[in-house]
Design an enzyme around this catalytic site. Sequence first.
Site, mmCIF file in Angstrom:
data_model
loop_
_atom_site.group_PDB
_atom_site.id
_atom_site.type_symbol
_atom_site.label_atom_id
_atom_site.label_comp_id
_atom_site.label_asym_id
_atom_site.label_seq_id
_atom_site.Cartn_x
_atom_site.Cartn_y
_atom_site.Cartn_z
ATOM 1 N N TYR A 129 36.957 27.358 47.632
ATOM 2 C CA TYR A 129 37.368 28.972 47.424
ATOM 3 C C TYR A 129 37.219 30.405 48.117
ATOM 4 C CZ TYR A 129 39.124 33.452 45.271
ATOM 5 O OH TYR A 129 39.348 34.368 44.823
ATOM 6 N N GLU A 146 44.436 34.391 48.898
ATOM 7 C CA GLU A 146 43.360 33.953 49.154
ATOM 8 C C GLU A 146 44.024 32.366 48.715
ATOM 9 O OE1 GLU A 146 41.617 34.253 44.075
ATOM 10 O OE2 GLU A 146 44.256 33.137 43.702
#
Length: 389
Positions: free
Chosen positions: A109, A197
């Site tokens: 992530y 993101e």
Amino acid sequence: MNLHEFQSKKLFAEYGIPVPKGVIADSAAGAIAAARGLGGTVWVVKAQVHAGGRGKAGGVKLAKDLDAVGAAAAGMLGTRLVTHQTGPEGLPVERVYVEQGSAIAREYYLSVVLNRDAGRVAFVASAAGGMDIEEVAEREPHKILRVDVHPAAGLQDFQCRQLAFGLGLSGAQVAQFGQIARALYRLYLERDASLVEVNPLILTGGGDLLALDAKVNIEDNALYRQRDLAAMRDPSQEDPMERHAAEHELNYVSLDGNIACMVNGAGLAMATMDLIQLHGGAPANFLDVGGGATKERVSAAFKLILSNPKVSAILINIFGGIVRCDMIAEGIIAAVKEVGVTIPVVVRLEGTNAPRARELLEGSGLGVIPASDLTDAANKAVRMAGAHA
Ligand code: GDP
Ligand code: MN
């Protein structure tokens, strides 16, 4: 403003961030042609909606032949995809993104956000990628790495290494990670993003880093200088009520409750919502008609809150300082003449021309319930909403 994944990935590619090859399609035949053009033996068909959690909801499908690509696209297009981020109504799938499939060795992530407490741009990274980062933050907060960037110094090499080592990367991947992080930082600043993101950033079977998913939010107040991005807006993915409000320059936010609010001033609007909640009710919206409201805008605002089928009472709370109460009343009456109103309307008006406004409302035939102060107004609205629900 949110971008779609395929738009975000185009932006990534412009900044030299590695992404899989992909083509956008709006039909099953188009998806098959896209896959054929891309070549390879495995493809991924991805629903383009402004929400994450698509994988678990059937919005990301691996396909091992062209028929499967067509079937996956046909199964998604024209439907509404419901994920844990969309709410029960879901979002319409008008396009699918067809990509060459990637072999995944690891999922990470990585995101760039604004740390408001520090007043700095922050990188957030985790080796627990591909999962909901909120879930990781709650259950295993030690697995989340964070680095705040000094605005004058910019992202430093040591910070990139800190993140890369924290993710367990080594050798050439550390340098690759640094390139990606620097590019993301540049993109974030230059394109006025509020969020970038990558979940997951993957390590491929070949040992390279690749952005498998991409999510970019652009700060609305900067859209005037990001024309190419502003042109990517997809109204089909936005709350129709909020879109309508934006067209009338109203500050409006949809909420889950059943008491619609029409207030002037953001602070008073928030206090009104708090009072509704305090008295056991739930606001259906935040709406600030603003100090410079015109009769037309008030009318548009009133119609807007009436158009929400969940609403069972309306609370109008106006403190007329700059805005005149009688003008607000005229706007409300004009709206009611056009669309009618069958639910209780509780009104608290104070300030400039308040008596005249009350006269107008009383003479309008509209069943207005007057309230003497804010607490009285909230109380009555909650009671009426309950009685009417
Ligand atoms: P999201 O669920 O909306 O966040 O959509 P993602 O783009 O993140 O995809 C969800 C999941 O699908 C990823 O975490 C991967 O596990 C999987 N996935 C997506 N693309 C590929 C691919 O090219 N190959 C493989 N093997 N899995 C993929
Ligand atoms: Mn994802």
